[in-house]
Design an enzyme around this catalytic site. Structure first.
Site, PDB file in Angstrom:
ATOM      1  N   HIS A  88      -7.544 -54.737  -6.025  1.00 57.18           N
ATOM      2  CA  HIS A  88      -7.550 -53.918  -6.450  1.00 57.18           C
ATOM      3  C   HIS A  88      -9.026 -53.782  -6.640  1.00 57.18           C
ATOM      4  CE1 HIS A  88      -2.979 -52.110  -7.363  1.00 57.18           C
ATOM      5  NE2 HIS A  88      -3.166 -53.042  -8.189  1.00 57.18           N
ATOM      6  N   GLU A  98      -0.667 -49.913  -4.868  1.00 55.20           N
ATOM      7  CA  GLU A  98      -0.301 -51.543  -4.690  1.00 55.20           C
ATOM      8  C   GLU A  98      -0.653 -52.226  -3.811  1.00 55.20           C
ATOM      9  OE1 GLU A  98      -0.314 -52.955  -7.205  1.00 55.20           O
ATOM     10  OE2 GLU A  98      -0.069 -51.580  -8.930  1.00 55.20           O
ATOM     11  N   HIS A 127      -3.573 -60.424  -5.444  1.00 57.52           N
ATOM     12  CA  HIS A 127      -3.562 -59.097  -5.723  1.00 57.52           C
ATOM     13  C   HIS A 127      -4.415 -57.897  -6.234  1.00 57.52           C
ATOM     14  CE1 HIS A 127      -0.449 -55.279  -5.762  1.00 57.52           C
ATOM     15  NE2 HIS A 127      -0.920 -55.787  -7.266  1.00 57.52           N
ATOM     16  N   GLU A 128      -4.688 -58.847  -8.245  1.00 57.12           N
ATOM     17  CA  GLU A 128      -5.198 -58.047  -8.665  1.00 57.12           C
ATOM     18  C   GLU A 128      -7.006 -58.503  -8.447  1.00 57.12           C
ATOM     19  OE1 GLU A 128      -3.420 -56.928 -10.958  1.00 57.12           O
ATOM     20  OE2 GLU A 128      -1.373 -57.795 -10.764  1.00 57.12           O
TER      21      GLU A 128
END
Length: 255
Positions: free
Chosen positions: A132, A187, A128-129
């Site tokens: 970004h 997100e 997920h990070e």
């Protein structure tokens, strides 16, 4: 487009120039505003690298023979490069449940997060990070931070209540709150990137859902300083977990 930007730039800054008392602060504000429009991906990566060097110096980093480093290296052994981006991983021996990735490919995982997550759940959160970064959210956040810095410096260069407020600690708190989170759309896109990362590499995609569920439980558990920092800057974890589970069922990966 450039001409339009130049006109808007002058329209915004000239009235402030007329009021400014601190010309050096105003000059920095103008530089920040211009940089926020012109900063490139390469510049963002270099600024991120410098920031991570500073953060590494201020946090207890697990050494090469530390059990946390050994575990993390085992988990990410197949993922030293993700979507063409070389990744360097380190563990901060800090009790908070947190992790972050920066535009230069640095991923930092906190001890507190490793203590509560399985290997696959850690991969889901790191995915997920990293999402970004791949989606340029980090670059856009840095541009936004530069713009806020420009406005703050400009306000600080003027007289009166606005200038005083800009120099107060409230300005720093507001800047942190504005910079600590991405939009709900960003997100969701980072969640989708992590889901795809897990699916492409043969991991159980439900690890993303269970990681969110653990963070949601932590957030409601009244665990003081150990409450996940991730939760404080992200949308509702239970909702995100359910979205992952619904998608997994649609893909035939869960019942």
């Amino acid at each position: 487009m450039k001409r339009l930007f130049d006109k808007l730039f002058l329209l915004f800054w000239l009235p402030i120039v007329a009021q400014a008392q601190d010309k050096s602060t105003l000059a920095q504000a103008a530089i920040d505003a211009l940089n926020s429009a012109l900063v490139s991906d390469a510049q963002v990566a270099e600024l991120s690298r410098q920031a991570v060097v500073e953060m590494d110096a201020k946090n207890p980093v697990a050494g090469p023979s530390d059990p946390y480093t050994i575990r993390l290296n085992r988990i990410v052994s197949r993922h030293r490069t993700v979507s063409g981006l070389p990744i360097n991983y380190k563990v901060y021996k800090v009790a908070d449940a947190n992790a972050f990735a920066t535009a230069d490919g640095s991923v930092r995982v906190f001890k507190g997060l490793m203590d509560i997550m399985t290997d696959n759940e850690l991969l889901a959160i790191m995915g997920h990070e990293i999402g970004h970064v791949i989606n340029h959210d980090t670059r856009d956040a840095m541009k936004s931070a530069l713009r806020r810095s420009a406005v703050r410096n400009a306000a600080a260069s003027t007289s009166g209540a606005v200038g005083k407020l800009s120099r107060s600690q409230l300005a720093g708190v507001a800047d942190y709150l504005l910079g600590a989170s991405f939009s709900r759309r960003q997100e969701t896109e980072a969640d989708d990137y992590s889901y795809g990362f897990l699916k492409r590499n043969g991991y159980n995609v439900l690890a993303l859902a269970t990681s969110f569920e653990k963070l949601a439980k932590m957030n409601g558990g009244g665990q003081g300083g150990k409450v996940a920092t991730i939760v404080s800057t992200h949308p509702d974890s239970k909702t995100r977990a359910q979205r992952v589970r619904n998608r997994a069922r649609q893909d035939g990966l869960a019942r």
